[in-house]
Design a protein around this motif. Sequence first.
Motif, PDB file in Angstrom:
ATOM      1  N   GLY A 187       0.822  -1.199   0.000  1.00 29.39           N
ATOM      2  CA  GLY A 187       0.000   0.000   0.000  1.00 29.39           C
ATOM      3  C   GLY A 187       0.857   1.250   0.000  1.00 29.39           C
ATOM      4  O   GLY A 187       0.551   2.242  -0.681  1.00 29.39           O
ATOM      5  N   LEU A 188       1.918   1.171   0.757  1.00 29.21           N
ATOM      6  CA  LEU A 188       2.840   2.310   0.829  1.00 29.21           C
ATOM      7  C   LEU A 188       3.406   2.602  -0.561  1.00 29.21           C
ATOM      8  O   LEU A 188       3.510   3.762  -0.989  1.00 29.21           O
ATOM      9  CB  LEU A 188       3.970   1.958   1.796  1.00 29.21           C
ATOM     10  CG  LEU A 188       4.765   3.127   2.378  1.00 29.21           C
ATOM     11  CD1 LEU A 188       3.841   4.042   3.167  1.00 29.21           C
ATOM     12  CD2 LEU A 188       5.892   2.603   3.259  1.00 29.21           C
ATOM     13  N   ILE A 189       3.745   1.536  -1.280  1.00 29.60           N
ATOM     14  CA  ILE A 189       4.298   1.702  -2.628  1.00 29.60           C
ATOM     15  C   ILE A 189       3.255   2.318  -3.549  1.00 29.60           C
ATOM     16  O   ILE A 189       3.539   3.261  -4.298  1.00 29.60           O
ATOM     17  CB  ILE A 189       4.799   0.343  -3.171  1.00 29.60           C
ATOM     18  CG1 ILE A 189       6.033  -0.092  -2.372  1.00 29.60           C
ATOM     19  CG2 ILE A 189       5.129   0.439  -4.656  1.00 29.60           C
ATOM     20  CD1 ILE A 189       6.530  -1.479  -2.699  1.00 29.60           C
TER      21      ILE A 189
ATOM     22  N   HIS B 146      10.239   6.195  -8.359  1.00 26.24           N
ATOM     23  CA  HIS B 146      11.103   5.656  -9.410  1.00 26.24           C
ATOM     24  C   HIS B 146      12.557   5.629  -8.947  1.00 26.24           C
ATOM     25  O   HIS B 146      13.275   4.640  -9.107  1.00 26.24           O
ATOM     26  CB  HIS B 146      10.945   6.513 -10.668  1.00 26.24           C
ATOM     27  CG  HIS B 146      11.805   6.064 -11.814  1.00 26.24           C
ATOM     28  ND1 HIS B 146      11.635   4.836 -12.424  1.00 26.24           N
ATOM     29  CD2 HIS B 146      12.831   6.674 -12.455  1.00 26.24           C
ATOM     30  CE1 HIS B 146      12.518   4.710 -13.399  1.00 26.24           C
ATOM     31  NE2 HIS B 146      13.263   5.812 -13.440  1.00 26.24           N
ATOM     32  N   ALA B 147      12.973   6.746  -8.313  1.00 20.34           N
ATOM     33  CA  ALA B 147      14.354   6.848  -7.841  1.00 20.34           C
ATOM     34  C   ALA B 147      14.650   5.792  -6.784  1.00 20.34           C
ATOM     35  O   ALA B 147      15.781   5.324  -6.658  1.00 20.34           O
ATOM     36  CB  ALA B 147      14.601   8.249  -7.278  1.00 20.34           C
ATOM     37  N   LEU B 148      13.606   5.414  -6.020  1.00 20.63           N
ATOM     38  CA  LEU B 148      13.800   4.402  -4.989  1.00 20.63           C
ATOM     39  C   LEU B 148      13.800   2.988  -5.573  1.00 20.63           C
ATOM     40  O   LEU B 148      13.931   2.017  -4.843  1.00 20.63           O
ATOM     41  CB  LEU B 148      12.689   4.490  -3.937  1.00 20.63           C
ATOM     42  CG  LEU B 148      12.819   5.668  -2.970  1.00 20.63           C
ATOM     43  CD1 LEU B 148      11.541   5.821  -2.163  1.00 20.63           C
ATOM     44  CD2 LEU B 148      14.019   5.467  -2.052  1.00 20.63           C
ATOM     45  N   GLY B 149      13.602   2.897  -6.865  1.00 20.74           N
ATOM     46  CA  GLY B 149      13.664   1.593  -7.505  1.00 20.74           C
ATOM     47  C   GLY B 149      12.332   0.917  -7.693  1.00 20.74           C
ATOM     48  O   GLY B 149      12.270  -0.261  -8.038  1.00 20.74           O
ATOM     49  N   VAL B 150      11.253   1.663  -7.470  1.00 18.38           N
ATOM     50  CA  VAL B 150       9.930   1.081  -7.686  1.00 18.38           C
ATOM     51  C   VAL B 150       9.582   1.204  -9.170  1.00 18.38           C
ATOM     52  O   VAL B 150       9.826   2.236  -9.787  1.00 18.38           O
ATOM     53  CB  VAL B 150       8.869   1.831  -6.857  1.00 18.38           C
ATOM     54  CG1 VAL B 150       7.471   1.323  -7.191  1.00 18.38           C
ATOM     55  CG2 VAL B 150       9.167   1.685  -5.386  1.00 18.38           C
ATOM     56  N   SER B 151       9.026   0.139  -9.729  1.00 21.67           N
ATOM     57  CA  SER B 151       8.599   0.232 -11.121  1.00 21.67           C
ATOM     58  C   SER B 151       7.229   0.909 -11.171  1.00 21.67           C
ATOM     59  O   SER B 151       6.200   0.292 -10.911  1.00 21.67           O
ATOM     60  CB  SER B 151       8.511  -1.159 -11.751  1.00 21.67           C
ATOM     61  OG  SER B 151       7.866  -1.047 -12.996  1.00 21.67           O
ATOM     62  N   VAL B 152       7.253   2.200 -11.465  1.00 20.89           N
ATOM     63  CA  VAL B 152       6.020   2.994 -11.440  1.00 20.89           C
ATOM     64  C   VAL B 152       4.985   2.413 -12.400  1.00 20.89           C
ATOM     65  O   VAL B 152       3.813   2.247 -12.056  1.00 20.89           O
ATOM     66  CB  VAL B 152       6.326   4.465 -11.812  1.00 20.89           C
ATOM     67  CG1 VAL B 152       5.040   5.256 -11.961  1.00 20.89           C
ATOM     68  CG2 VAL B 152       7.214   5.085 -10.744  1.00 20.89           C
ATOM     69  N   LEU B 153       5.431   2.092 -13.605  1.00 25.43           N
ATOM     70  CA  LEU B 153       4.487   1.615 -14.615  1.00 25.43           C
ATOM     71  C   LEU B 153       3.855   0.294 -14.199  1.00 25.43           C
ATOM     72  O   LEU B 153       2.672   0.073 -14.388  1.00 25.43           O
ATOM     73  CB  LEU B 153       5.170   1.468 -15.967  1.00 25.43           C
ATOM     74  CG  LEU B 153       5.535   2.806 -16.638  1.00 25.43           C
ATOM     75  CD1 LEU B 153       6.001   2.575 -18.063  1.00 25.43           C
ATOM     76  CD2 LEU B 153       4.376   3.791 -16.604  1.00 25.43           C
TER      77      LEU B 153
END
Lengths: 355, 306
Positions: free
Chosen positions: B163-165, B177-184
């Motif tokens: 949920g946080l993501i 994105h910078a934290l490495g999460v795949s936004v798409l």
Amino acid sequence: MKKLFGIALAAALGLGMASAQAEDKLKVGFIYVGPIGDHGWSYQHNQGRLAIEAAFGDKVETTYIENVSEGPDAERAIERLARDGAGLIFTTSFGFMNPTLKVAKKFPDVKFEHATGYKRADNVSTYSARFYEGRYIIGQIAAKMSKTGTAGYIGSFPIPEVVRGINSFMLGAQSVNPDFKIKVVWVNSWYDPGKEADAAKALLDQGADVISQHTDSPAPLQVAEERGAVGFGQASDMIKFAPNAQLTAIVDDWSVYYVNRVQAALDGTWKSEDIWGGLAKDMVLMAPFTNLPEDIANEAAAMTDKIRSGEFHPFTGPIFKQNGEVAVEDGIILDDGALLGMNWYVKGIDDQLPQ
Amino acid sequence: MGAFESILLTVITAATPLLLAAIGELVVERSGVLNLGVEGMMIVGAVMGFAGAQATGSPYLGAVFALLSGMGMALLFGFLTLHLVANQVATGLALTLLGLGLSGMIGEAFVGQPGIRLTGIEIPVLSDLPLVGRLLFGQDVLVYLSLALVAGVSYVLFRTRAGLIIRAVGDNHASAHALGVSVLKVRYLAVLFGGACAGLAGGYLSLVYTPQWVEGMTAGRGWIALALVVFATWRPLRVLAGAYLFGAVGILQFHAQAHGVAIPSQFMSALPYVATIAVLVIISRNRILTRVNTPACLGRPFVPDR
């Protein structure tokens, strides 16, 4: 939203039509206010169009534009049909009245037919159906079948057409049971199955055991079926949706009229007219009387015949308004002008007519 | 069946499609995507739910068809807006137009055919309890599912890492994105979830609410669901409150009319909208909290590495 959809559709259909033209055929165009899949008003008009195709085969070509909103779009849609060479155009909703006349002026050689309107021109006819005749019959049936003495009536908009139907229903019911009660609920929509179902449930919860509707979807009948109540189909025979609950249905049948008018156009005998036909002209049909005791079904059939033959008119005096004022004198039949502009309830209806 | 119980049952039926569609859209918007195509996904769900039930004879499989078709529509939306970075508002509107047209075409053969109803469950003893029996233990599966979804979404969004993501992506996609999460990827999944919910909401209409297919049978419910999400300031429990309030006022105004209450029916018809907006605005009147809850990147496209 609907507007955009209408334009897109109009454009798409227009393109489709332009490619498939033949010179000598009579082209008949239709403008529908709703989708042909509504199983109600527009659906029945489309059935009329299909009847033309069946009757004339190669001699005519039909086209239609559906989901045309009742505004400036309508004028464009009608004009498109006229430009594409239609010789006869049916515009099938009240709100198309002024657009039809405007386009008719520009295309004096094209014949127009406007449903439910009252403005005519040399090349514009008007036509409508006397649905109130059927409403009187179902009012009588309702009063005979109801145990609680109360019917629920789902109205769309408080316009004369609908008010006339409620009055006719009530007069029919009162001829059987003078103390009959009617509860009216307005959904302010012609067509919203969910809301219509909710309204039917509310009416049944409040003691009505017969449902009548002047909205287009079979949802109220389905609710009646589920709850063990009874009701009447609207616009088309809805027996499939309520095999145990539908007592009969008031069916809009445009096919006879449409075929006649196309024939007239082909023969060169078409002229501007005002047709308001009912049971007698086969524009209003009663679906089979089902789920009824035999005597009630026979009486309903007999009443249908009486209205069809002109022996009886539902709006024969004496008729009183809600406040007791005389609306129609004893023995007098209310004239068509008064019927068309009806904006009052008959005595015995508790509801306040929204103005 | 008492009148009160019967009214409550009707309210649940009226509220459930709104709730299903709104809870899905809430997740979509929390991830920063504005999908205005709820109405379109719903109507395709409605026709496919009907078609699925007719083809297989099982309303449950019909509901699965509805769910999958909603996801299919959402996938199209995701591809256009996330992959090709098309304008979200325009694409959403187009999705609604597409859905209305497509459903009409698919459903042509089904007009005038009665549907198969997805009936309520029956639990021995419990369903027969007086008063609360049918209300609590006799509903159809979709009602329970809608409530479980509210609880689930509420828990996942605010109590879990996932949920946080989702919220991080919705609030600041560049940082995420910078934290490495795949936004798409997150947004794709959210959009698909929203489509599944909207499809189910449509299926609810054609399988439970009014088991039939008629064109345009959603009648604007997708738009109401969209509005609910905004007025509920993207909070799941408020969406629940809003949907049930809307349903309840809608039903009660019919009862008031049938009772002969002398209020213009046009006003009565507007009442559910007025009441729901008023109540949700009042409970969301704390501006700072509202700003915190609003996904900051809502509707903004994200293009990685450009």
